[in-house]
Design a protein around this motif. Structure first.
Motif, short mmCIF file in Angstrom:
data_model
loop_
_atom_site.label_atom_id
_atom_site.label_comp_id
_atom_site.label_asym_id
_atom_site.label_seq_id
_atom_site.Cartn_x
_atom_site.Cartn_y
_atom_site.Cartn_z
N SER A 282 4.59 -6.43 -9.72
CA SER A 282 3.69 -6.38 -8.58
C SER A 282 2.99 -5.03 -8.50
CB SER A 282 4.48 -6.62 -7.29
OG SER A 282 3.69 -6.37 -6.15
N ALA A 283 1.67 -5.08 -8.29
CA ALA A 283 0.92 -3.84 -8.11
C ALA A 283 1.28 -3.17 -6.79
CB ALA A 283 -0.58 -4.13 -8.16
N ALA A 284 1.49 -3.98 -5.74
CA ALA A 284 1.88 -3.41 -4.45
C ALA A 284 3.23 -2.73 -4.55
CB ALA A 284 1.91 -4.50 -3.38
N SER A 285 4.16 -3.34 -5.29
CA SER A 285 5.48 -2.72 -5.47
C SER A 285 5.36 -1.42 -6.25
CB SER A 285 6.41 -3.69 -6.19
OG SER A 285 7.66 -3.09 -6.46
N THR A 286 4.43 -1.36 -7.21
CA THR A 286 4.23 -0.13 -7.97
C THR A 286 3.80 1.01 -7.06
OG1 THR A 286 3.61 -1.41 -9.92
CG2 THR A 286 2.98 0.91 -9.89
N LEU A 287 2.80 0.75 -6.22
CA LEU A 287 2.32 1.79 -5.30
C LEU A 287 3.39 2.16 -4.29
CD1 LEU A 287 -1.34 0.55 -4.69
CD2 LEU A 287 -0.57 2.43 -6.14
N GLU A 288 4.19 1.18 -3.88
CA GLU A 288 5.27 1.48 -2.93
C GLU A 288 6.33 2.38 -3.56
OE1 GLU A 288 8.66 -0.95 -0.35
OE2 GLU A 288 7.02 -2.02 -1.33
N GLU A 289 6.71 2.06 -4.79
CA GLU A 289 7.70 2.89 -5.47
C GLU A 289 7.15 4.29 -5.74
OE1 GLU A 289 10.83 2.28 -6.29
OE2 GLU A 289 10.84 0.28 -5.43
N MET A 290 5.87 4.38 -6.09
CA MET A 290 5.26 5.70 -6.31
C MET A 290 5.25 6.51 -5.02
SD MET A 290 2.06 5.03 -8.91
CE MET A 290 1.70 6.80 -8.92
N SER A 291 4.97 5.86 -3.91
CA SER A 291 4.97 6.57 -2.62
C SER A 291 6.36 7.13 -2.32
CB SER A 291 4.51 5.63 -1.51
OG SER A 291 3.22 5.14 -1.75
N ALA A 292 7.40 6.33 -2.59
CA ALA A 292 8.76 6.81 -2.33
C ALA A 292 9.10 8.01 -3.22
CB ALA A 292 9.76 5.68 -2.56
N VAL A 293 8.73 7.95 -4.50
CA VAL A 293 9.01 9.07 -5.40
C VAL A 293 8.21 10.30 -5.00
CG1 VAL A 293 8.83 9.86 -7.79
CG2 VAL A 293 9.64 7.55 -7.30
N LEU A 294 6.94 10.12 -4.66
CA LEU A 294 6.09 11.25 -4.27
C LEU A 294 6.59 11.90 -2.99
CD1 LEU A 294 2.64 9.66 -5.09
CD2 LEU A 294 3.62 11.64 -6.23
N GLN A 295 7.13 11.09 -2.08
CA GLN A 295 7.68 11.67 -0.85
C GLN A 295 8.86 12.59 -1.17
OE1 GLN A 295 10.84 10.61 0.68
NE2 GLN A 295 10.59 12.06 2.37
N ARG A 296 9.72 12.18 -2.07
CA ARG A 296 10.85 13.03 -2.45
C ARG A 296 10.36 14.26 -3.21
NH1 ARG A 296 15.56 9.53 -5.13
NH2 ARG A 296 16.48 11.62 -5.07
N MET A 297 9.32 14.10 -4.03
CA MET A 297 8.75 15.26 -4.72
C MET A 297 8.18 16.26 -3.73
SD MET A 297 6.81 13.30 -7.85
CE MET A 297 5.76 14.73 -8.13
N ALA A 298 7.48 15.78 -2.71
CA ALA A 298 6.89 16.68 -1.72
C ALA A 298 7.96 17.44 -0.95
CB ALA A 298 6.01 15.88 -0.75
N VAL A 299 9.09 16.78 -0.67
CA VAL A 299 10.19 17.47 0.02
C VAL A 299 10.76 18.57 -0.86
CG1 VAL A 299 12.51 17.17 0.95
CG2 VAL A 299 10.75 15.49 1.47
N LEU A 300 10.94 18.28 -2.14
CA LEU A 300 11.46 19.31 -3.05
C LEU A 300 10.48 20.47 -3.20
CD1 LEU A 300 13.09 17.20 -5.91
CD2 LEU A 300 14.24 18.55 -4.16
N GLN A 301 9.17 20.18 -3.21
CA GLN A 301 8.19 21.25 -3.33
C GLN A 301 8.14 22.11 -2.07
OE1 GLN A 301 4.72 18.96 -4.19
NE2 GLN A 301 5.08 18.89 -6.41
N ALA A 302 8.33 21.48 -0.90
CA ALA A 302 8.29 22.25 0.35
C ALA A 302 9.59 23.00 0.59
CB ALA A 302 7.98 21.32 1.53
N VAL A 303 10.72 22.41 0.18
CA VAL A 303 12.04 23.04 0.40
C VAL A 303 12.75 23.09 -0.96
CG1 VAL A 303 14.11 23.04 1.83
CG2 VAL A 303 12.04 21.91 2.65
#
Length: 622
Positions: A282-303
């Motif tokens: 699923s393309a929607a599932s791909t974007l959803e999984e990417m959003s979850a990974v990017l959110q964790r990346m942003a947390v690591l970059q900020a903290v």
């Protein structure tokens, strides 16, 4: 014996068995222990978070008789007395559940309220539980208002809804409200681990993580998906089987996409998107999984010092990607993924929409946009082409003396022309029509030799294409010497002693971002006329800048910086303001830059030998 699904088999029977709703459990437990009981309760929350479960446990707590039959109201129902067992089995006469989704009319509510006049048959309290109460009609709500406000002492109302916004405020004001929150994936994961351990079902941790994320905060959904996964995997839970059942995208594809986007590798992005299409993911599932990974990346970059869950096998890869991708690109890609999900339904092909959403980052990468704004040197000119000699007879050539050591070759001249015009010409000049200028042989480049006649210049053997524009842009007017562009010719700077103090003060406030917008313009355009210890007098030329709000904010900024406590602003001619000083400083830098270009030996030689001209307005100070 028929199989009982996990969601019903492991429904909590007491408050201590509930997970993820500690704030509701604590409030109800204290109220039951102190017997400070409200007559109406409203439980709100999404599906599968425990609204019906809490209402049944509350009903058991109110009517529990204890194992010996001598118990009273308690926060820990025994679970063995007739009241507890009958409520669990759904046949307790004093506990009534009404499904408002299918019984939403006034007749059904009136039929329920008619039972309110009778005392409990077996228990201590009558409990009316109305599920999905927001589905009732307005007439039904109005019919129950009076009873809901002042019920008999033996009657308790328990309302449950997934949409409290649709419940009238007249009902909300009569109830004690509790909001049951969606459960965190970690909470769901821990509960699933305990349930499967009791069921003796082997499960891979990553498979349980997938189920916990897919539940989206609902424990009932998590247990239902677990039932389905057990059936799909023939009694065991494996990551590959659960991922196939859920139709979720392998995180390996997601990591590959993010890594390719971080490196600007568009080919890998397109190939990975084609692989997702090939596998039917699923393309929607791909974007959803990417959003979850990017959110964790942003947390690591900020903290960066944040501790990483060592049990998560994806933590190391997410940390690597967080270090590889800049923080601004992470935020941009996260936003693109969120908006891309809403665009999937608009595109004729969802995989084409997925590819476009991913390539959008490559088109708007901050680094790429910065490179586009930078002037690039022109392509090297093609080797000079020798023009045919005219057929007219030529006089015998006299011996030509050797060229002096200072002579330049045609390649040196071409390189000097390109460098000079690249430094001097603006971006618009590079798009002008090329002018063919003659390039002379080394023996003609003598320092003191006069330029050749026009007839000989036309017959020059070698030419090179150089973009030159000799006229300024239409509408551009040259300012007088010493007055920068954008400043009226009449605006002359007359430095004053107070101007030095005021200019330094304003620059300090701007650097500290203590003044912005209109307040900053007021400070820049004003002149410090007089000052004492606590009072400063300013002058501006435009009345529109002299606003009370701007004056007060400027005064507060000055006071916070340790300067004047009071200021006054008058309207008049300004001869020394920070804006004038900045403008004249810019004019000085501009003149210095022009002097450097005009005094450059290469530029002078080009202008002298080739008739080159410097495009007005093309010189900018570094």
């Amino acid at each position: 014996m028929s199989y009982l699904v996990l969601a019903r088999k492991y429904r909590p029977k007491t408050f201590s068995e509930m997970v993820g709703q500690e704030h509701v459990v604590q409030a109800l437990t204290n109220a039951l222990t102190q017997q400070r009981l409200h007559h109406a309760y409203l439980f709100t929350g999404t599906r599968g978070v425990g609204k019906t479960t809490v209402s049944r446990i509350l009903a058991k707590s109110l009517n529990c008789q204890g194992a010996d039959g001598q118990g009273g109201i308690t926060a820990t129902p025994c679970g063995v007395c007739p009241a507890c067992t009958d409520i669990d089995s759904g046949r307790f006469p004093d506990y009534t559940e009404l499904d408002a989704a299918s019984n939403r009319g006034v007749d059904e509510v009136q039929g329920l309220l008619e039972q309110a006049v009778y005392k409990p048959v077996q228990g201590r309290f009558k409990v009316f539980m109305i599920d999905e109460v927001h589905m009732l009609t307005n007439t039904a709500f109005n019919a129950m208002l009076k009873t809901l406000e002042e019920p008999p002492e033996y009657l308790k109302f328990v309302l449950a809804t997934t949409d409290p916004q649709k419940v009238p405020v007249t009902v909300l004001s009569r109830c004690l409200q509790f909001n049951l929150r969606p459960m965190a994936p970690e909470t769901v994961l821990e509960h699933l681990t305990r349930v499967l351990a009791q069921e003796s079902v082997p499960a891979e941790p990553q498979a349980l993580r997938l189920l916990a994320r897919a539940a989206r905060g609902s424990m009932r959904d998590a247990l239902s998906l677990t039932d389905q996964a057990i059936a799909f995997g023939s009694g065991q839970l494996q990551e590959a089987g659960v991922r196939q059942m859920l139709g979720s995208v392998d995180r390996g594809h997601v990591f590959r996409l993010i890594d390719a986007l971080a490196r600007g590798d568009g080919k890998t992005v397109v190939e990975t998107a084609d692989a997702l299409r090939l596998h039917g993911l699923s393309a929607a599932s791909t974007l959803e999984e990417m959003s979850a990974v990017l959110q964790r990346m942003a947390v690591l970059q900020a903290v960066p010092q944040m501790a990483v869950d060592a049990s998560d096998p994806e933590a190391a890869e997410i940390a690597r990607l967080a270090a590889a991708m800049p923080a601004d690109e992470t935020q941009l890609l996260y936003s693109i993924c969120l908006h891309g999900r809403t665009e999937l339904g608009l595109a004729p092909d969802e995989y084409a929409a997925l590819t476009m959403a991913l390539l959008r980052l490559l088109a708007f990468k901050p680094a790429a946009s910065a490179e586009k704004k930078t002037l690039t040197p022109p392509e090297p000119a093609a080797p000079p082409r020798v023009a045919p000699q005219p057929a007219a007879p030529q006089p015998a050539a006299a011996p030509v003396p050797a060229a002096p050591p200072q002579a330049l070759s045609p390649e040196d001249v071409n390189q000097a022309v390109s460098e000079a015009l690249h430094d001097a010409a603006p971006d618009t000049a590079r798009r002008a029509e090329p002018v063919r200028l003659p390039v002379r042989a080394p023996e003609d480049l003598r320092r003191n030799q006069p330029p050749a006649p026009a007839s000989q210049a036309q017959a020059a053997p070698e030419t090179v294409a150089i973009p030159v524009r000799s006229a300024p842009e239409p509408g551009v007017r040259l300012q007088p010497q010493g007055v920068p562009a954008g400043v009226p010719a009449s605006a002359r700077l007359v430095p004053t002693e107070e101007g030095d103090v005021w200019h330094a003060t304003v620059q300090q406030l701007i650097a500290q971002e203590a003044i912005t917008a209109l307040v900053r313009e007021l400070a820049l355009q004003s002149q410090l006329v007089a000052r004492d210890a606590d009072h400063w007098l300013l002058r501006v030329e435009r009345e529109s800048l002299n606003q009370p709000t701007a004056r007060e904010r400027l005064r507060a900024a000055l006071e916070a910086a340790g300067h004047a406590r009071q200021i006054a602003v008058e309207v008049g001619k300004v001869i020394d303001s920070p804006a004038l000083r900045n403008a004249h400083a810019a004019a000085e830098r501009q003149r210095a830059a022009e002097e450097i270009v005009h005094g450059d030996p290469y530029v002078q030689r080009l202008m002298r030998d080739f008739g080159a001209k410097i495009v007005p307005g093309s010189i900018k100070p570094a």
